[in-house]
Design an enzyme around this catalytic site. Structure first.
Site, short mmCIF file in Angstrom:
data_model
loop_
_atom_site.label_atom_id
_atom_site.label_comp_id
_atom_site.label_asym_id
_atom_site.label_seq_id
_atom_site.Cartn_x
_atom_site.Cartn_y
_atom_site.Cartn_z
N TYR A 14 0.80 -1.22 0.00
CA TYR A 14 0.00 0.00 0.00
C TYR A 14 0.84 1.28 0.00
O TYR A 14 0.27 2.37 -0.03
CB TYR A 14 -0.90 0.02 1.25
N HIS A 19 -4.42 6.55 -0.96
CA HIS A 19 -4.95 6.52 0.40
C HIS A 19 -3.85 6.73 1.44
O HIS A 19 -4.16 7.01 2.61
CB HIS A 19 -5.62 5.17 0.63
N TYR A 64 -4.62 -0.74 9.95
CA TYR A 64 -5.34 -0.54 8.70
C TYR A 64 -6.33 0.62 8.90
O TYR A 64 -6.77 0.92 10.00
CB TYR A 64 -6.03 -1.80 8.18
N ASN A 66 -9.42 1.45 8.43
CA ASN A 66 -10.75 1.44 9.03
C ASN A 66 -10.75 1.37 10.56
O ASN A 66 -11.77 1.63 11.19
CB ASN A 66 -11.57 0.27 8.48
#
Length: 212
Positions: A14, A19, A64, A66
């Protein structure tokens, strides 16, 4: 003492995602200002240093996106930092690429990282919104934010993170409008926001690349 939180997802997979621009911004703050080496704690990674007269804890949650709020709550509780002294650096779909805005409280605009933080510490923290542009269609948003920046974006992303880091002491002092203006001028000085590119350039080019 202030807590600066960069939002993103952990791991090499990532690292260059849109993001993860919050991670990129706080990494550059740590590098530019000689903060301590990153170390694992509070379900994240922290680095400590100073911006002007303010002591700063940088935090990158590794829960992460969330579940970012769990990490933020742990760090804020440990250091007894009130929500008003927490600043979150995050990607913002509703701003053109390279644009920056700062606000305190308000809506979360569907951002799951902010939703988690608000659920854990309330809504009265500062947000540094780092524009990544919108793909133009709601159905493309998920893939857009979890895709890497294009090679053509590298220059403005690097310039933005450098400008945010250079002027981060203004955020620590609470002079938000001055900070946003200085970042804009730094981007403009590198040619990203001259008149022609404001009308036709960086933002519009970014949207064309994002569409299939």
């Amino acid at each position: 003492m202030r807590l600066f939180v960069g939002l993103g997802n952990p791991g090499a997979k990532y690292a260059r995602n849109r993001h993860n621009i919050g991670f990129m911004a706080v990494d550059e703050i740590a590098r530019r200002h000689g903060f301590s080496p990153w170390r694992r704690r509070f379900q994240g990674e922290t680095s400590e240093g100073a911006l002007g007269t303010e002591r700063i804890i940088l935090l990158k949650p590794t829960t992460y996106m969330n579940d970012s709020g769990r990490s933020v709550q742990e760090a804020a509780s440990f250091f007894k930092i009130a929500p008003g002294d927490v600043t979150v650096f995050h990607d913002e779909l509703e701003l053109p690429p390279g644009k920056v805005r700062v606000k305190i409280g308000g809506g979360i605009a569907g951002h799951n990282g902010l939703r988690s933080i608000s659920a854990h510490i309330g809504n009265d923290y500062r947000r540094v919104r780092l524009g990544i542009g919108h793909p133009g269609v709601k159905e493309l948003v998920h893939g857009h934010v979890l895709s890497d920046f294009a090679k053509a974006d590298n220059d403005w992303v690097a310039t933005l993170c450098e400008a945010v880091a250079e002027h981060a002491a203004l955020v620590a002092k609470g002079t938000d409008a001055t900070f946003a203006n200085r970042v804009h001028l730094a981007m403009q000085a590198k040619g990203f926001f001259d008149q022609g590119r404001e009308r036709q350039g960086i933002g519009r080019r970014f949207l064309r690349q994002a569409r299939p």
